[in-house]
Structures are given as structure tokens and as C-alpha cells.
Design a protein around this motif. Structure first.
Motif, PDB file in Angstrom:
ATOM      1  N   ALA A 185       3.841   1.057  11.139  1.00 31.60           N
ATOM      2  CA  ALA A 185       3.440   1.090   9.601  1.00 31.60           C
ATOM      3  C   ALA A 185       3.753   2.493   9.077  1.00 31.60           C
ATOM      4  CB  ALA A 185       1.761   0.924   9.433  1.00 31.60           C
ATOM      5  N   VAL A 186       3.623   3.735   9.881  1.00 29.51           N
ATOM      6  CA  VAL A 186       3.958   5.051   9.209  1.00 29.51           C
ATOM      7  C   VAL A 186       5.477   5.186   9.168  1.00 29.51           C
ATOM      8  CG1 VAL A 186       4.339   7.501  10.120  1.00 29.51           C
ATOM      9  CG2 VAL A 186       2.141   6.110  10.382  1.00 29.51           C
ATOM     10  N   ALA A 187       6.301   4.345  10.216  1.00 29.79           N
ATOM     11  CA  ALA A 187       7.613   4.583  10.043  1.00 29.79           C
ATOM     12  C   ALA A 187       7.984   3.787   8.914  1.00 29.79           C
ATOM     13  CB  ALA A 187       8.393   3.501  11.295  1.00 29.79           C
ATOM     14  N   ALA A 188       7.509   2.425   8.460  1.00 29.03           N
ATOM     15  CA  ALA A 188       7.961   1.701   7.349  1.00 29.03           C
ATOM     16  C   ALA A 188       7.786   2.632   6.103  1.00 29.03           C
ATOM     17  CB  ALA A 188       6.977   0.631   7.380  1.00 29.03           C
ATOM     18  N   PHE A 189       6.314   3.224   6.134  1.00 29.28           N
ATOM     19  CA  PHE A 189       5.970   4.064   4.925  1.00 29.28           C
ATOM     20  C   PHE A 189       7.075   5.095   4.624  1.00 29.28           C
ATOM     21  CE2 PHE A 189       1.178   2.978   5.701  1.00 29.28           C
ATOM     22  CZ  PHE A 189       1.361   1.891   5.188  1.00 29.28           C
ATOM     23  N   ASN A 190       7.458   5.724   5.740  1.00 25.98           N
ATOM     24  CA  ASN A 190       8.497   7.010   5.534  1.00 25.98           C
ATOM     25  C   ASN A 190       9.820   6.131   4.770  1.00 25.98           C
ATOM     26  OD1 ASN A 190       6.630   9.051   6.273  1.00 25.98           O
ATOM     27  ND2 ASN A 190       7.061   8.658   8.450  1.00 25.98           N
ATOM     28  N   ASP A 191      10.236   5.099   5.648  1.00 34.26           N
ATOM     29  CA  ASP A 191      11.531   4.691   5.258  1.00 34.26           C
ATOM     30  C   ASP A 191      11.437   3.885   3.679  1.00 34.26           C
ATOM     31  OD1 ASP A 191      12.509   5.331   7.617  1.00 34.26           O
ATOM     32  OD2 ASP A 191      12.450   2.960   8.299  1.00 34.26           O
ATOM     33  N   PHE A 192      10.531   3.396   3.402  1.00 34.92           N
ATOM     34  CA  PHE A 192      10.526   2.768   2.125  1.00 34.92           C
ATOM     35  C   PHE A 192       9.631   3.310   0.941  1.00 34.92           C
ATOM     36  CE2 PHE A 192      11.404  -0.528   5.450  1.00 34.92           C
ATOM     37  CZ  PHE A 192      12.757  -0.753   5.339  1.00 34.92           C
ATOM     38  N   GLY A 193       8.545   4.300   1.570  1.00 33.35           N
ATOM     39  CA  GLY A 193       7.590   4.600   0.588  1.00 33.35           C
ATOM     40  C   GLY A 193       6.455   3.800   0.505  1.00 33.35           C
ATOM     41  N   MET A 202       2.192  -5.902   3.102  1.00 30.56           N
ATOM     42  CA  MET A 202       1.642  -6.338   4.439  1.00 30.56           C
ATOM     43  C   MET A 202       2.619  -7.258   5.118  1.00 30.56           C
ATOM     44  SD  MET A 202      -1.049  -4.753   5.298  1.00 30.56           S
ATOM     45  CE  MET A 202      -1.772  -5.581   6.573  1.00 30.56           C
ATOM     46  N   GLY A 203       3.403  -8.114   4.132  1.00 31.50           N
ATOM     47  CA  GLY A 203       4.209  -8.904   4.780  1.00 31.50           C
ATOM     48  C   GLY A 203       5.500  -8.181   5.430  1.00 31.50           C
ATOM     49  N   ALA A 204       5.871  -7.044   4.834  1.00 33.85           N
ATOM     50  CA  ALA A 204       7.165  -6.412   5.477  1.00 33.85           C
ATOM     51  C   ALA A 204       6.622  -5.763   6.649  1.00 33.85           C
ATOM     52  CB  ALA A 204       7.653  -5.170   4.541  1.00 33.85           C
ATOM     53  N   LEU A 205       5.364  -5.301   6.643  1.00 33.46           N
ATOM     54  CA  LEU A 205       4.869  -4.704   8.059  1.00 33.46           C
ATOM     55  C   LEU A 205       4.829  -5.832   9.074  1.00 33.46           C
ATOM     56  CD1 LEU A 205       1.964  -2.186   6.612  1.00 33.46           C
ATOM     57  CD2 LEU A 205       4.198  -1.468   7.496  1.00 33.46           C
ATOM     58  N   LEU A 222       3.357  14.928   4.106  1.00 36.15           N
ATOM     59  CA  LEU A 222       4.117  15.965   3.134  1.00 36.15           C
ATOM     60  C   LEU A 222       4.573  15.295   2.062  1.00 36.15           C
ATOM     61  CD1 LEU A 222       5.679  18.295   5.781  1.00 36.15           C
ATOM     62  CD2 LEU A 222       3.661  18.775   4.500  1.00 36.15           C
ATOM     63  N   ARG A 223       4.806  13.810   2.104  1.00 34.02           N
ATOM     64  CA  ARG A 223       5.322  13.011   1.014  1.00 34.02           C
ATOM     65  C   ARG A 223       4.292  12.492   0.149  1.00 34.02           C
ATOM     66  NH1 ARG A 223      10.254  10.192   4.457  1.00 34.02           N
ATOM     67  NH2 ARG A 223      11.387  11.882   4.814  1.00 34.02           N
ATOM     68  N   LEU A 224       3.017  12.856   0.273  1.00 31.19           N
ATOM     69  CA  LEU A 224       1.683  12.210  -0.554  1.00 31.19           C
ATOM     70  C   LEU A 224       2.377  12.693  -1.999  1.00 31.19           C
ATOM     71  CD1 LEU A 224      -1.089  12.577   1.482  1.00 31.19           C
ATOM     72  CD2 LEU A 224       0.401  10.525   1.308  1.00 31.19           C
ATOM     73  N   ARG A 225       2.043  11.592  -2.927  1.00 31.63           N
ATOM     74  CA  ARG A 225       1.773  11.822  -4.442  1.00 31.63           C
ATOM     75  C   ARG A 225       0.525  12.053  -5.097  1.00 31.63           C
ATOM     76  NH1 ARG A 225       7.116   8.210  -6.208  1.00 31.63           N
ATOM     77  NH2 ARG A 225       8.723   9.099  -5.100  1.00 31.63           N
ATOM     78  N   GLY A 226      -0.444  11.402  -4.326  1.00 24.45           N
ATOM     79  CA  GLY A 226      -1.760  11.359  -5.005  1.00 24.45           C
ATOM     80  C   GLY A 226      -1.901  10.224  -5.794  1.00 24.45           C
TER      81      GLY A 226
END
Length: 212
Positions: free
Chosen positions: A33-41, A47-50, A123-127
């Protein structure tokens, strides 16, 4: 809390999703999941993509967590928890302030290298969500603790006093945080060597030493 859906229970028996192989545990789900969040945002990752990345069904993922926000919370808690733990080590709580600062900076580099994808996500969080805002607040508290150490070292005369403590902290972590953009795990540069280099640049600068 309701029990797992029938499909999820079947997944645990190896009947669906991964074709009879052992199902993913939470740690593995979180890594992917973390890898996907970093790759795509985070917002663009469904959840389907995960589930597709995991090679399983959405219901099997829901067995472990309530949704992707839960995954985000767990991931950020891992990164922040390890950073916060550095501040509680004996070397960070006793002794001269500059030595405590060196220890904390080394610890921050170690956490960044050991948990690189997780810290990258932090570090990439936008809040944009409450989970993100809570994490950003914890990160600010960590930075404040480091700024306090910098200020103590300045007061003790072991750091120059003509640069504001918070500015010094931002510059230090600007250098450390940039590591996520170029560091390659498994390469010739170890985390210990990297920490040595960070400490050398932070405390001694880049000028050639006069005693050489």
C-alpha cells in the motif's frame, strides 16, 4: 466489530486471490500500500488498485483494515513512531546538548534509510485528511524537540549562535529529508556512512580542515 467476510475467510484458507498460496499478512499489505501511495499519490490510489497490486480481492484487503485511510494511518504511525523513539533513547536525553543532537540526527538518518518508503510517504503529506493533519502535527512536535536541542547547544556555546535555532533545524532536516530523493538501499553507501557524512557536513562544514 464484525468478523471477516466469507470471501476473506476463504482467502485465509488459500482458496481465492493468490491461487492457494499463503495470504498476505498486514505487514505485507502495508508495504505494498505504501509503495502504491508513493507511486500514484494517496488520493489517486483506490482499494481496488491495492487489491490488484496484491493479486487478491478487495474483501481480502478489508480483512486486515477498514479502508485505505486505515492503511495510511498505520504507515504514518510506523514512520513517526520510529522517529519519536529516537528522542527517548538514553543518548538523546542525557549528556551535552550537542552530543544529544548528533545522536538524534544519526537516528533520524537511520530511520529514514530503514523505513525509506514510509518516511517518503510522511514527507509528501499535504494535510488533506485528518489522518494527515494529525501526522503533520506529530512531525512538527518532533521538529520542535530537535529545535530545542539546537537552542540548548547554542546556549552552551557548542553551536554558533548567530543562526536562529528553528532555521538551523529546518536546514538540518532539509538536508536529511532530501535523502529520500536519491538514496538507493542496497548500494555501496550504508546508513552508518550516510549518517557520518550528514554529521560531518552539519557540524564541520565542507571546508578542508586546517590540521590536515
Amino acid at each position: 466489530m464484525a468478523g471477516p467476510a466469507p470471501e476473506a475467510r476463504e482467502q485465509r484458507r488459500g482458496g481465492n486471490g493468490r491461487s492457494g498460496r499463503d495470504p498476505y499478512d498486514l505487514s505485507a499489505v502495508l508495504d505494498i500500500a505504501v509503495a502504491a501511495f508513493n507511486d500514484f499519490g494517496y488520493e489517486a490510489t483506490s482499494m481496488g488498485a491495492l487489491a490488484e497490486r496484491l493479486g487478491t480481492s478487495k474483501s481480502a484487503v478489508y480483512y486486515h483494515v477498514s479502508g485505505k485511510e486505515d492503511l495510511l494511518r498505520l504507515a504514518l504511525d510506523r514512520a513517526l513512531g520510529h522517529l519519536e523513539a529516537v528522542l527517548t533513547e538514553p543518548e538523546a536525553t542525557s549528556g551535552p546538548a550537542d552530543e544529544r543532537l548528533r545522536f538524534v540526527l544519526r537516528g533520524a538518518v537511520r530511520v529514514l534509510v530503514d523505513d525509506l518508503p514510509y518516511v517518503t510517504l510522511l514527507l509528501r503529506l499535504r494535510g488533506n485528511t485528518q489522518v494527515e493533519r494529525d501526522a503533520l502535527e506529530r512531525r512538527r512536535e518532533f521538529d520542535h524537540s530537535v529545535a530545542t536541542l539546537v537552542d540548548e547547544a547554542r546556549t552552551a556555546g557548542s553551536l554558533r549562535s548567530d543562526v536562529d535555532a528553528r532555521t538551523t533545524t529546518r536546514l538540518l532536516f532539509g538536508m536529511i529529508n532530501s535523502i529520500v530523493e536519491w538514496y538507493k538501499p542496497g548500494g555501496p553507501l550504508t546508513s552508518e556512512q550516510l549518517a557520518d557524512d550528514v554529521i560531518t557536513v552539519a557540524f564541520d562544514g565542507l571546508g578542508e580542515r586546517s590540521d590536515r
